[in-house]
Enzyme design. Structure first.
Site, PDB file in Angstrom:
ATOM      1  N   LYS A 230     -19.687  18.793 -11.953  1.00  0.00           N
ATOM      2  CA  LYS A 230     -20.499  17.947 -11.081  1.00  0.00           C
ATOM      3  C   LYS A 230     -19.625  17.180 -10.088  1.00  0.00           C
ATOM      4  CE  LYS A 230     -22.925  15.891 -14.435  1.00  0.00           C
ATOM      5  NZ  LYS A 230     -23.978  15.109 -15.105  1.00  0.00           N
TER       6      LYS A 230
ATOM      7  N   HIS B 117     -38.524  45.009 -27.178  1.00  0.00           N
ATOM      8  CA  HIS B 117     -38.556  46.019 -26.122  1.00  0.00           C
ATOM      9  C   HIS B 117     -37.540  45.717 -25.022  1.00  0.00           C
ATOM     10  CE1 HIS B 117     -42.183  48.046 -27.667  1.00  0.00           C
ATOM     11  NE2 HIS B 117     -42.473  46.842 -28.127  1.00  0.00           N
TER      12      HIS B 117
ATOM     13  N   GLU C 177     -23.842  22.984 -25.755  1.00  0.00           N
ATOM     14  CA  GLU C 177     -23.297  21.764 -25.166  1.00  0.00           C
ATOM     15  C   GLU C 177     -22.637  20.904 -26.235  1.00  0.00           C
ATOM     16  OE1 GLU C 177     -24.995  19.884 -21.409  1.00  0.00           O
ATOM     17  OE2 GLU C 177     -25.681  18.493 -22.959  1.00  0.00           O
TER      18      GLU C 177
END
EC number: 5.3.1.9
Length: 555
Positions: free
Chosen positions: A514, A386, A355
Protein backbone atom coordinates in the site's frame (compact mmCIF):
# COMPACT_ATOMS: atom_id res chain seq x y z
CA UNK A 1 5.44 -16.97 27.42
CA UNK A 2 8.59 -18.57 26.03
CA UNK A 3 8.82 -18.88 22.25
CA UNK A 4 9.58 -22.47 21.26
CA UNK A 5 11.12 -23.56 17.97
CA UNK A 6 8.93 -26.52 17.05
CA UNK A 7 11.64 -28.39 15.12
CA UNK A 8 13.71 -28.57 18.30
CA UNK A 9 10.95 -30.28 20.26
CA UNK A 10 11.02 -33.99 21.03
CA UNK A 11 7.52 -34.32 19.57
CA UNK A 12 8.63 -32.97 16.19
CA UNK A 13 11.52 -35.41 16.04
CA UNK A 14 9.18 -38.25 17.00
CA UNK A 15 6.80 -37.20 14.22
CA UNK A 16 9.63 -37.21 11.66
CA UNK A 17 10.51 -40.79 12.58
CA UNK A 18 6.88 -41.83 12.65
CA UNK A 19 6.25 -40.33 9.22
CA UNK A 20 8.73 -42.76 7.69
CA UNK A 21 6.59 -45.61 9.05
CA UNK A 22 3.21 -44.39 7.81
CA UNK A 23 3.81 -42.24 4.73
CA UNK A 24 2.91 -45.04 2.30
CA UNK A 25 -0.05 -46.52 4.20
CA UNK A 26 -3.30 -46.32 2.22
CA UNK A 27 -6.54 -45.09 3.76
CA UNK A 28 -8.40 -48.21 2.65
CA UNK A 29 -5.98 -50.33 4.68
CA UNK A 30 -6.47 -48.12 7.72
CA UNK A 31 -10.23 -48.63 7.48
CA UNK A 32 -9.94 -52.38 6.83
CA UNK A 33 -7.75 -52.82 9.88
CA UNK A 34 -10.09 -50.94 12.21
CA UNK A 35 -13.86 -51.10 11.80
CA UNK A 36 -14.26 -48.55 14.62
CA UNK A 37 -12.15 -45.95 12.85
CA UNK A 38 -15.05 -43.56 12.23
CA UNK A 39 -16.06 -43.69 15.88
CA UNK A 40 -12.50 -43.04 17.02
CA UNK A 41 -11.87 -40.19 14.61
CA UNK A 42 -15.09 -38.17 14.71
CA UNK A 43 -16.74 -35.76 17.14
CA UNK A 44 -20.43 -34.86 17.37
CA UNK A 45 -20.56 -31.33 18.75
CA UNK A 46 -23.54 -29.88 20.62
CA UNK A 47 -25.99 -32.01 18.61
CA UNK A 48 -25.43 -29.60 15.72
CA UNK A 49 -22.16 -30.39 13.93
CA UNK A 50 -20.41 -33.66 13.13
CA UNK A 51 -16.67 -33.48 12.47
CA UNK A 52 -15.42 -36.62 10.72
CA UNK A 53 -11.63 -36.65 10.40
CA UNK A 54 -11.34 -40.41 9.88
CA UNK A 55 -10.43 -40.04 6.19
CA UNK A 56 -7.05 -38.55 7.05
CA UNK A 57 -3.71 -40.27 6.65
CA UNK A 58 -3.21 -40.67 10.36
CA UNK A 59 -3.15 -43.55 12.82
CA UNK A 60 -3.89 -43.52 16.52
CA UNK A 61 -0.16 -43.17 17.10
CA UNK A 62 0.00 -40.22 14.69
CA UNK A 63 -2.69 -38.46 16.66
CA UNK A 64 -0.95 -39.12 19.97
CA UNK A 65 2.31 -37.68 18.63
CA UNK A 66 0.55 -34.63 17.17
CA UNK A 67 -1.20 -34.03 20.49
CA UNK A 68 2.16 -34.35 22.24
CA UNK A 69 3.41 -31.58 19.96
CA UNK A 70 0.49 -29.34 20.94
CA UNK A 71 1.20 -29.99 24.62
CA UNK A 72 4.93 -29.41 24.24
CA UNK A 73 4.17 -26.12 22.46
CA UNK A 74 1.88 -25.13 25.38
CA UNK A 75 -1.18 -24.54 23.21
CA UNK A 76 -3.58 -24.42 26.17
CA UNK A 77 -1.46 -21.76 27.86
CA UNK A 78 -1.50 -19.74 24.64
CA UNK A 79 -5.30 -20.00 24.52
CA UNK A 80 -5.54 -18.68 28.07
CA UNK A 81 -3.25 -15.77 27.21
CA UNK A 82 -5.46 -14.76 24.29
CA UNK A 83 -8.68 -15.02 26.30
CA UNK A 84 -7.17 -13.05 29.20
CA UNK A 85 -6.27 -10.05 27.04
CA UNK A 86 -2.50 -10.48 27.02
CA UNK A 87 -0.85 -8.58 24.18
CA UNK A 88 -0.11 -11.62 22.05
CA UNK A 89 0.02 -9.43 18.93
CA UNK A 90 3.51 -8.37 19.91
CA UNK A 91 4.53 -6.67 16.66
CA UNK A 92 1.68 -4.17 17.11
CA UNK A 93 1.58 -4.34 20.92
CA UNK A 94 -2.10 -5.27 20.98
CA UNK A 95 -4.43 -7.73 22.64
CA UNK A 96 -6.46 -10.10 20.48
CA UNK A 97 -9.96 -10.17 21.92
CA UNK A 98 -12.54 -10.83 19.23
CA UNK A 99 -13.86 -13.49 21.63
CA UNK A 100 -15.11 -10.61 23.83
CA UNK A 101 -17.44 -9.46 21.07
CA UNK A 102 -19.43 -12.70 21.34
CA UNK A 103 -19.04 -13.23 25.10
CA UNK A 104 -22.70 -14.03 25.71
CA UNK A 105 -21.96 -15.24 29.25
CA UNK A 106 -20.78 -11.70 29.90
CA UNK A 107 -17.93 -12.86 32.12
CA UNK A 108 -15.49 -10.01 32.91
CA UNK A 109 -12.62 -9.52 30.45
CA UNK A 110 -10.08 -7.10 31.85
CA UNK A 111 -7.91 -4.85 29.74
CA UNK A 112 -5.75 -2.30 31.56
CA UNK A 113 -7.63 -3.26 34.74
CA UNK A 114 -10.98 -2.34 33.19
CA UNK A 115 -13.77 -4.70 32.14
CA UNK A 116 -14.29 -4.15 28.41
CA UNK A 117 -17.67 -5.90 28.37
CA UNK A 118 -19.59 -2.76 29.28
CA UNK A 119 -18.26 -1.03 26.13
CA UNK A 120 -19.01 -4.11 24.01
CA UNK A 121 -22.56 -4.30 25.32
CA UNK A 122 -23.13 -0.57 24.79
CA UNK A 123 -22.20 -0.87 21.11
CA UNK A 124 -24.38 -3.97 20.71
CA UNK A 125 -27.30 -2.08 22.23
CA UNK A 126 -26.70 0.81 19.83
CA UNK A 127 -26.60 -1.62 16.88
CA UNK A 128 -29.83 -3.22 18.05
CA UNK A 129 -31.69 0.07 18.44
CA UNK A 130 -30.52 1.47 15.10
CA UNK A 131 -31.18 -1.72 13.15
CA UNK A 132 -34.72 -1.96 14.49
CA UNK A 133 -35.44 1.63 13.41
CA UNK A 134 -34.16 0.95 9.90
CA UNK A 135 -35.85 -2.43 9.49
CA UNK A 136 -39.28 -1.31 10.70
CA UNK A 137 -39.16 1.81 8.52
CA UNK A 138 -38.98 4.35 11.34
CA UNK A 139 -35.59 5.66 10.22
CA UNK A 140 -36.20 7.99 7.29
CA UNK A 141 -33.92 9.36 4.62
CA UNK A 142 -33.61 13.06 3.84
CA UNK A 143 -36.81 13.10 1.77
CA UNK A 144 -38.88 11.33 4.40
CA UNK A 145 -38.83 7.90 2.77
CA UNK A 146 -37.94 4.67 4.59
CA UNK A 147 -34.67 2.90 3.86
CA UNK A 148 -34.61 0.18 1.21
CA UNK A 149 -30.87 -0.27 0.54
CA UNK A 150 -27.70 -0.54 2.61
CA UNK A 151 -24.24 -0.09 1.06
CA UNK A 152 -21.31 -1.39 3.11
CA UNK A 153 -18.02 0.18 1.99
CA UNK A 154 -14.95 -1.62 3.31
CA UNK A 155 -12.21 -4.00 2.28
CA UNK A 156 -10.57 -7.11 3.69
CA UNK A 157 -12.24 -8.22 6.91
CA UNK A 158 -14.62 -5.26 6.80
CA UNK A 159 -16.01 -6.63 3.55
CA UNK A 160 -15.25 -10.34 3.18
CA UNK A 161 -16.65 -11.32 6.57
CA UNK A 162 -19.96 -9.42 6.54
CA UNK A 163 -20.51 -10.28 2.87
CA UNK A 164 -19.89 -13.97 3.50
CA UNK A 165 -22.27 -14.06 6.48
CA UNK A 166 -25.11 -12.13 4.83
CA UNK A 167 -24.90 -14.49 1.85
CA UNK A 168 -24.72 -17.62 4.04
CA UNK A 169 -27.74 -16.44 6.04
CA UNK A 170 -29.77 -15.20 3.08
CA UNK A 171 -32.74 -17.44 4.12
CA UNK A 172 -33.04 -15.20 7.21
CA UNK A 173 -32.90 -11.98 5.20
CA UNK A 174 -35.54 -9.26 5.57
CA UNK A 175 -36.70 -6.76 2.93
CA UNK A 176 -33.53 -4.62 2.95
CA UNK A 177 -31.14 -4.92 0.01
CA UNK A 178 -27.54 -5.20 1.21
CA UNK A 179 -24.70 -4.23 -1.14
CA UNK A 180 -20.94 -4.48 -0.65
CA UNK A 181 -18.28 -2.27 -2.23
CA UNK A 182 -14.61 -3.07 -1.69
CA UNK A 183 -12.53 -2.75 -4.84
CA UNK A 184 -10.88 0.60 -5.57
CA UNK A 185 -11.72 -0.06 -9.21
CA UNK A 186 -14.42 2.55 -9.82
CA UNK A 187 -16.49 -0.04 -11.64
CA UNK A 188 -17.42 -1.72 -8.36
CA UNK A 189 -18.98 1.38 -6.82
CA UNK A 190 -20.40 2.64 -10.12
CA UNK A 191 -22.39 -0.53 -10.70
CA UNK A 192 -23.88 -0.35 -7.20
CA UNK A 193 -24.79 3.32 -7.55
CA UNK A 194 -26.78 2.48 -10.69
CA UNK A 195 -29.03 0.22 -8.62
CA UNK A 196 -29.87 2.47 -5.67
CA UNK A 197 -31.91 5.55 -4.83
CA UNK A 198 -30.05 8.14 -2.70
CA UNK A 199 -33.29 8.99 -0.89
CA UNK A 200 -33.65 5.44 0.46
CA UNK A 201 -30.03 4.31 0.87
CA UNK A 202 -27.69 4.36 3.86
CA UNK A 203 -23.92 3.96 3.61
CA UNK A 204 -21.84 2.11 6.20
CA UNK A 205 -18.16 3.11 6.01
CA UNK A 206 -16.30 0.22 7.64
CA UNK A 207 -12.67 0.95 8.38
CA UNK A 208 -10.80 0.32 11.61
CA UNK A 209 -8.40 3.24 11.11
CA UNK A 210 -10.57 5.25 8.72
CA UNK A 211 -7.46 5.71 6.60
CA UNK A 212 -7.64 2.63 4.33
CA UNK A 213 -7.16 4.08 0.85
CA UNK A 214 -9.63 1.84 -1.00
CA UNK A 215 -12.37 2.42 1.56
CA UNK A 216 -11.90 6.18 1.92
CA UNK A 217 -11.66 6.64 -1.86
CA UNK A 218 -14.93 4.76 -2.35
CA UNK A 219 -16.54 6.58 0.58
CA UNK A 220 -15.59 9.99 -0.82
CA UNK A 221 -17.00 9.08 -4.22
CA UNK A 222 -20.21 7.78 -2.64
CA UNK A 223 -20.52 10.98 -0.61
CA UNK A 224 -19.96 13.13 -3.72
CA UNK A 225 -22.63 11.16 -5.61
CA UNK A 226 -25.05 11.43 -2.70
CA UNK A 227 -24.59 15.19 -2.24
CA UNK A 228 -25.21 15.76 -5.95
CA UNK A 229 -28.73 14.49 -5.29
CA UNK A 230 -29.42 15.70 -1.74
CA UNK A 231 -27.76 19.13 -2.27
CA UNK A 232 -26.89 19.86 1.40
CA UNK A 233 -24.33 18.39 3.81
CA UNK A 234 -26.92 18.27 6.59
CA UNK A 235 -28.54 15.32 4.80
CA UNK A 236 -25.44 13.18 5.44
CA UNK A 237 -26.62 12.59 9.02
CA UNK A 238 -29.53 10.51 7.77
CA UNK A 239 -27.47 8.41 5.38
CA UNK A 240 -23.79 8.04 6.36
CA UNK A 241 -22.47 5.94 9.24
CA UNK A 242 -18.99 4.92 10.36
CA UNK A 243 -17.91 1.55 11.76
CA UNK A 244 -14.47 2.35 13.10
CA UNK A 245 -11.96 2.45 15.93
CA UNK A 246 -10.85 5.95 14.89
CA UNK A 247 -13.61 8.34 15.91
CA UNK A 248 -11.64 11.51 15.07
CA UNK A 249 -10.98 10.45 11.48
CA UNK A 250 -14.61 9.49 11.00
CA UNK A 251 -15.78 12.89 12.29
CA UNK A 252 -13.26 14.68 10.06
CA UNK A 253 -14.70 12.78 7.10
CA UNK A 254 -18.08 14.28 7.86
CA UNK A 255 -19.78 11.57 9.92
CA UNK A 256 -21.95 12.78 12.80
CA UNK A 257 -20.44 11.44 16.03
CA UNK A 258 -23.83 9.91 16.88
CA UNK A 259 -23.57 7.88 13.68
CA UNK A 260 -20.29 6.22 14.66
CA UNK A 261 -20.43 2.59 15.80
CA UNK A 262 -17.16 1.98 17.56
CA UNK A 263 -14.88 -1.01 17.73
CA UNK A 264 -11.41 -1.20 19.21
CA UNK A 265 -7.75 -1.77 18.34
CA UNK A 266 -7.91 -5.21 19.97
CA UNK A 267 -10.26 -6.32 17.17
CA UNK A 268 -8.27 -7.51 14.17
CA UNK A 269 -9.75 -6.59 10.80
CA UNK A 270 -10.21 -10.21 9.74
CA UNK A 271 -12.19 -10.89 12.92
CA UNK A 272 -14.23 -7.69 12.80
CA UNK A 273 -17.49 -9.20 11.54
CA UNK A 274 -18.37 -9.86 15.20
CA UNK A 275 -18.04 -6.14 15.98
CA UNK A 276 -19.88 -3.07 14.75
CA UNK A 277 -18.23 -3.82 11.38
CA UNK A 278 -20.93 -6.50 11.18
CA UNK A 279 -23.74 -3.93 11.26
CA UNK A 280 -24.70 -4.87 7.70
CA UNK A 281 -25.29 -8.42 8.97
CA UNK A 282 -27.62 -7.10 11.68
CA UNK A 283 -29.50 -5.00 9.14
CA UNK A 284 -29.88 -8.04 6.89
CA UNK A 285 -31.03 -10.68 9.38
CA UNK A 286 -32.19 -8.67 12.40
CA UNK A 287 -30.60 -8.35 15.83
CA UNK A 288 -32.24 -11.45 17.30
CA UNK A 289 -30.62 -13.63 14.66
CA UNK A 290 -27.32 -11.78 15.10
CA UNK A 291 -27.45 -12.67 18.81
CA UNK A 292 -27.87 -16.35 17.89
CA UNK A 293 -24.89 -15.99 15.57
CA UNK A 294 -22.80 -14.59 18.45
CA UNK A 295 -24.08 -17.33 20.75
CA UNK A 296 -22.96 -20.07 18.38
CA UNK A 297 -19.46 -18.61 18.27
CA UNK A 298 -19.43 -18.27 22.06
CA UNK A 299 -20.28 -21.96 22.44
CA UNK A 300 -17.29 -22.83 20.25
CA UNK A 301 -15.12 -20.41 22.25
CA UNK A 302 -16.05 -22.25 25.45
CA UNK A 303 -15.28 -25.59 23.82
CA UNK A 304 -11.90 -24.29 22.65
CA UNK A 305 -11.01 -22.87 26.07
CA UNK A 306 -12.21 -25.70 28.31
CA UNK A 307 -11.90 -28.94 26.31
CA UNK A 308 -8.84 -31.14 26.65
CA UNK A 309 -6.46 -31.61 23.75
CA UNK A 310 -7.73 -34.95 22.45
CA UNK A 311 -11.36 -33.76 22.07
CA UNK A 312 -10.65 -30.15 21.13
CA UNK A 313 -11.85 -29.73 17.54
CA UNK A 314 -9.84 -26.62 16.55
CA UNK A 315 -6.66 -28.14 18.00
CA UNK A 316 -7.19 -31.46 16.21
CA UNK A 317 -7.86 -29.84 12.83
CA UNK A 318 -4.88 -27.51 13.22
CA UNK A 319 -2.56 -30.42 14.01
CA UNK A 320 -3.78 -32.44 11.03
CA UNK A 321 -3.15 -29.44 8.78
CA UNK A 322 0.41 -29.05 10.07
CA UNK A 323 0.92 -32.79 9.52
CA UNK A 324 0.19 -32.39 5.81
CA UNK A 325 2.04 -29.14 5.14
CA UNK A 326 5.22 -30.16 6.92
CA UNK A 327 5.45 -33.91 6.39
CA UNK A 328 3.56 -34.62 3.17
CA UNK A 329 4.68 -31.27 1.68
CA UNK A 330 1.16 -30.31 0.65
CA UNK A 331 1.04 -26.64 -0.23
CA UNK A 332 -2.68 -25.99 -0.44
CA UNK A 333 -5.86 -26.82 1.44
CA UNK A 334 -9.31 -26.66 -0.09
CA UNK A 335 -12.66 -25.81 1.49
CA UNK A 336 -15.74 -27.07 -0.34
CA UNK A 337 -19.09 -25.99 1.13
CA UNK A 338 -21.90 -28.04 -0.41
CA UNK A 339 -24.36 -25.20 0.07
CA UNK A 340 -24.83 -22.39 -2.45
CA UNK A 341 -25.54 -19.83 0.27
CA UNK A 342 -22.00 -20.51 1.55
CA UNK A 343 -20.39 -19.54 -1.74
CA UNK A 344 -18.11 -16.93 -0.09
CA UNK A 345 -17.02 -19.10 2.84
CA UNK A 346 -13.80 -20.31 1.17
CA UNK A 347 -12.84 -16.78 0.13
CA UNK A 348 -13.35 -15.50 3.66
CA UNK A 349 -11.08 -18.13 5.18
CA UNK A 350 -8.61 -17.69 2.37
CA UNK A 351 -8.04 -14.21 3.77
CA UNK A 352 -8.34 -15.21 7.41
CA UNK A 353 -5.80 -18.02 7.13
CA UNK A 354 -3.36 -16.65 4.58
CA UNK A 355 -3.19 -13.17 6.10
CA UNK A 356 -2.73 -14.68 9.56
CA UNK A 357 -0.22 -17.43 8.87
CA UNK A 358 1.37 -16.34 5.61
CA UNK A 359 4.61 -15.55 7.45
CA UNK A 360 8.22 -16.69 7.08
CA UNK A 361 9.76 -15.08 10.18
CA UNK A 362 9.32 -16.70 13.60
CA UNK A 363 8.59 -14.91 16.86
CA UNK A 364 12.31 -14.55 17.54
CA UNK A 365 12.85 -12.70 14.26
CA UNK A 366 14.49 -15.62 12.47
CA UNK A 367 13.70 -17.12 9.08
CA UNK A 368 11.71 -20.33 9.54
CA UNK A 369 13.03 -23.62 8.16
CA UNK A 370 9.62 -25.31 7.91
CA UNK A 371 6.32 -24.68 6.16
CA UNK A 372 3.90 -22.19 7.71
CA UNK A 373 0.45 -21.31 6.33
CA UNK A 374 -0.93 -23.20 3.32
CA UNK A 375 -2.69 -21.67 0.33
CA UNK A 376 -6.44 -21.79 1.00
CA UNK A 377 -8.96 -21.97 -1.82
CA UNK A 378 -12.27 -23.51 -2.77
CA UNK A 379 -15.66 -23.22 -4.40
CA UNK A 380 -19.12 -24.57 -3.60
CA UNK A 381 -19.98 -28.13 -4.53
CA UNK A 382 -20.96 -29.42 -6.98
CA UNK A 383 -19.52 -26.66 -9.18
CA UNK A 384 -16.01 -27.53 -8.09
CA UNK A 385 -16.45 -31.13 -9.20
CA UNK A 386 -16.77 -29.92 -12.79
CA UNK A 387 -13.88 -27.46 -12.52
CA UNK A 388 -10.86 -28.76 -10.61
CA UNK A 389 -11.69 -32.05 -8.88
CA UNK A 390 -9.98 -33.86 -11.75
CA UNK A 391 -6.64 -32.59 -10.45
CA UNK A 392 -7.46 -33.56 -6.86
CA UNK A 393 -8.40 -37.09 -7.91
CA UNK A 394 -5.67 -37.85 -10.45
CA UNK A 395 -3.15 -35.01 -10.38
CA UNK A 396 0.29 -34.93 -8.80
CA UNK A 397 -0.64 -32.60 -5.92
CA UNK A 398 -1.84 -33.73 -2.51
CA UNK A 399 -4.67 -31.37 -1.55
CA UNK A 400 -6.25 -32.02 1.86
CA UNK A 401 -9.84 -30.81 1.68
CA UNK A 402 -12.69 -29.88 3.98
CA UNK A 403 -16.16 -30.86 2.78
CA UNK A 404 -19.01 -28.99 4.50
CA UNK A 405 -22.71 -29.76 4.06
CA UNK A 406 -26.01 -29.13 5.88
CA UNK A 407 -28.21 -32.20 6.24
CA UNK A 408 -31.33 -30.03 5.94
CA UNK A 409 -31.69 -27.52 3.11
CA UNK A 410 -33.54 -24.22 3.24
CA UNK A 411 -34.97 -25.04 -0.19
CA UNK A 412 -36.66 -28.41 -0.62
CA UNK A 413 -36.84 -28.48 -4.38
CA UNK A 414 -37.75 -32.01 -5.51
CA UNK A 415 -34.74 -34.29 -4.85
CA UNK A 416 -32.05 -31.63 -5.37
CA UNK A 417 -30.68 -31.81 -1.83
CA UNK A 418 -30.63 -35.61 -1.84
CA UNK A 419 -28.49 -35.49 -4.97
CA UNK A 420 -26.25 -32.83 -3.40
CA UNK A 421 -25.68 -35.02 -0.33
CA UNK A 422 -25.00 -38.01 -2.58
CA UNK A 423 -22.29 -36.06 -4.40
CA UNK A 424 -20.81 -34.90 -1.10
CA UNK A 425 -20.58 -38.48 0.18
CA UNK A 426 -19.35 -39.88 -3.13
CA UNK A 427 -16.48 -37.42 -3.46
CA UNK A 428 -15.04 -38.04 0.00
CA UNK A 429 -15.38 -41.81 -0.50
CA UNK A 430 -13.65 -41.86 -3.89
CA UNK A 431 -10.95 -39.44 -2.77
CA UNK A 432 -10.17 -41.74 0.15
CA UNK A 433 -10.45 -45.17 -1.44
CA UNK A 434 -10.10 -44.52 -5.16
CA UNK A 435 -11.04 -47.02 -7.82
CA UNK A 436 -8.65 -49.83 -8.66
CA UNK A 437 -8.00 -51.94 -11.74
CA UNK A 438 -9.88 -54.87 -10.17
CA UNK A 439 -12.95 -52.70 -9.61
CA UNK A 440 -13.04 -51.80 -13.28
CA UNK A 441 -12.53 -55.46 -14.27
CA UNK A 442 -15.51 -56.55 -12.17
CA UNK A 443 -17.70 -53.86 -13.71
CA UNK A 444 -16.73 -54.51 -17.31
CA UNK A 445 -19.27 -56.65 -19.15
CA UNK A 446 -17.49 -56.40 -22.49
CA UNK A 447 -13.98 -57.15 -21.26
CA UNK A 448 -13.43 -60.35 -23.29
CA UNK A 449 -14.82 -58.83 -26.46
CA UNK A 450 -12.75 -55.63 -26.28
CA UNK A 451 -9.80 -56.67 -24.13
CA UNK A 452 -7.13 -54.70 -25.99
CA UNK A 453 -9.11 -51.46 -25.99
CA UNK A 454 -10.07 -51.95 -22.34
CA UNK A 455 -6.44 -52.40 -21.29
CA UNK A 456 -5.39 -49.39 -23.31
CA UNK A 457 -7.90 -47.09 -21.60
CA UNK A 458 -7.67 -48.61 -18.10
CA UNK A 459 -4.60 -46.69 -16.78
CA UNK A 460 -6.33 -43.38 -17.47
CA UNK A 461 -9.40 -44.37 -15.46
CA UNK A 462 -7.75 -45.63 -12.28
CA UNK A 463 -7.99 -43.34 -9.25
CA UNK A 464 -5.44 -44.21 -6.59
CA UNK A 465 -7.35 -42.59 -3.74
CA UNK A 466 -5.54 -41.91 -0.46
CA UNK A 467 -6.54 -38.26 -0.74
CA UNK A 468 -7.34 -36.87 2.72
CA UNK A 469 -10.54 -35.05 3.66
CA UNK A 470 -12.45 -33.78 6.66
CA UNK A 471 -16.24 -34.05 6.47
CA UNK A 472 -18.24 -31.45 8.40
CA UNK A 473 -21.98 -32.10 8.58
CA UNK A 474 -24.23 -29.45 10.06
CA UNK A 475 -27.82 -30.14 10.99
CA UNK A 476 -28.75 -26.95 9.12
CA UNK A 477 -27.10 -23.64 8.22
CA UNK A 478 -28.52 -21.27 10.84
CA UNK A 479 -27.12 -18.16 12.54
CA UNK A 480 -26.21 -20.37 15.51
CA UNK A 481 -24.40 -23.11 13.57
CA UNK A 482 -22.67 -20.65 11.25
CA UNK A 483 -21.32 -18.82 14.29
CA UNK A 484 -19.95 -22.11 15.60
CA UNK A 485 -18.36 -22.99 12.28
CA UNK A 486 -16.63 -19.64 11.77
CA UNK A 487 -15.25 -19.65 15.32
CA UNK A 488 -13.99 -23.21 14.78
CA UNK A 489 -11.94 -22.14 11.77
CA UNK A 490 -10.70 -18.99 13.54
CA UNK A 491 -9.38 -21.02 16.45
CA UNK A 492 -7.83 -23.59 14.13
CA UNK A 493 -5.83 -20.77 12.52
CA UNK A 494 -4.76 -19.48 15.95
CA UNK A 495 -3.47 -22.91 16.99
CA UNK A 496 -1.56 -23.32 13.73
CA UNK A 497 0.11 -19.95 14.16
CA UNK A 498 1.09 -20.65 17.75
CA UNK A 499 2.58 -24.07 17.01
CA UNK A 500 4.41 -22.64 13.98
CA UNK A 501 5.86 -19.98 16.30
CA UNK A 502 4.74 -17.04 14.16
CA UNK A 503 2.75 -13.89 14.86
CA UNK A 504 -0.68 -14.49 13.34
CA UNK A 505 -2.29 -11.13 13.97
CA UNK A 506 -0.30 -8.63 11.90
CA UNK A 507 -0.10 -8.21 8.13
CA UNK A 508 3.01 -6.21 7.34
CA UNK A 509 3.25 -7.65 3.85
CA UNK A 510 -0.06 -6.01 2.98
CA UNK A 511 1.05 -2.66 4.38
CA UNK A 512 4.25 -2.39 2.31
CA UNK A 513 2.41 -2.77 -0.98
CA UNK A 514 0.00 0.00 0.00
CA UNK A 515 2.89 2.36 0.78
CA UNK A 516 4.54 1.77 -2.60
CA UNK A 517 1.19 2.26 -4.34
CA UNK A 518 0.94 5.73 -2.80
CA UNK A 519 4.38 6.61 -4.18
CA UNK A 520 3.51 5.39 -7.69
CA UNK A 521 0.16 7.17 -7.57
CA UNK A 522 1.95 10.48 -7.04
CA UNK A 523 4.23 9.73 -9.99
CA UNK A 524 1.48 8.90 -12.50
CA UNK A 525 -0.98 11.56 -11.32
CA UNK A 526 -0.68 14.66 -13.53
CA UNK A 527 -1.21 16.94 -10.51
CA UNK A 528 1.66 15.50 -8.47
CA UNK A 529 3.85 14.02 -11.18
CA UNK A 530 7.55 13.75 -10.36
CA UNK A 531 10.61 12.40 -12.10
CA UNK A 532 11.21 9.45 -9.80
CA UNK A 533 12.40 6.38 -11.68
CA UNK A 534 11.84 2.74 -10.77
CA UNK A 535 13.24 -0.61 -11.82
CA UNK A 536 13.13 -1.15 -15.56
CA UNK A 537 10.01 -3.33 -15.45
CA UNK A 538 7.93 -0.99 -13.29
CA UNK A 539 9.13 2.04 -15.25
CA UNK A 540 8.35 0.28 -18.52
CA UNK A 541 4.82 -0.48 -17.35
CA UNK A 542 4.36 3.15 -16.27
CA UNK A 543 5.56 4.35 -19.66
CA UNK A 544 3.12 2.07 -21.47
CA UNK A 545 0.31 3.12 -19.15
CA UNK A 546 1.00 6.74 -20.12
CA UNK A 547 1.20 5.76 -23.79
CA UNK A 548 -2.17 3.99 -23.75
CA UNK A 549 -3.76 6.76 -21.69
CA UNK A 550 -2.59 9.45 -24.11
CA UNK A 551 -3.76 7.41 -27.12
CA UNK A 552 -7.15 6.44 -25.68
CA UNK A 553 -9.06 8.97 -27.78
CA UNK A 554 -7.75 7.32 -30.93
CA UNK A 555 -8.33 3.66 -29.98
Amino acid sequence: MKNINLIETKSWKDLKNHFKEVKNIHLKDLFLSDFNRFKKFSIFFENEILIDFSKNRITEKTLILLLNLAKEMNVKSAIKLMFSGSKINQTENRSVLHIALRNRSNFPILLNNSDIMSEVNDVLKKMKNFSELVIDGTWKGYSGKSISDVVNIGIGGSDLGPYMVTEALRPYKNHLNIHYVSNIDGTHLSEILKKINPETTIFLIASKTFTTDETITNANSAKFWFLKHSKTKETLDKHFFALSANINNAVNFGINIKNIFQFWDWVGGRFSLWSSAGLSIVLSIGFNNFEKFLQGAHVMDNHFYHTEYDKNIPILLALISIWYTNFFNSETEAIFPYDQYMHRFSAYFQQSNMESNGKSIDKNGNKVCYQTGPIIWGEPGTNGQHAFFQLIHQGTKLIPSDFIVPTVSHNNLNDHHLKLISNFLAQTQVLAFGKSKNSFLKESTSFKKEEDEFNRILPFKICEGNKPTNSILLRKITPYTLGMLIALYEHKIFVQGHILNIFSFDQWGVEIGKEVAQSIYKNINEKTKNSKSYDSSTQGLIDFYNFFKNKQNYL
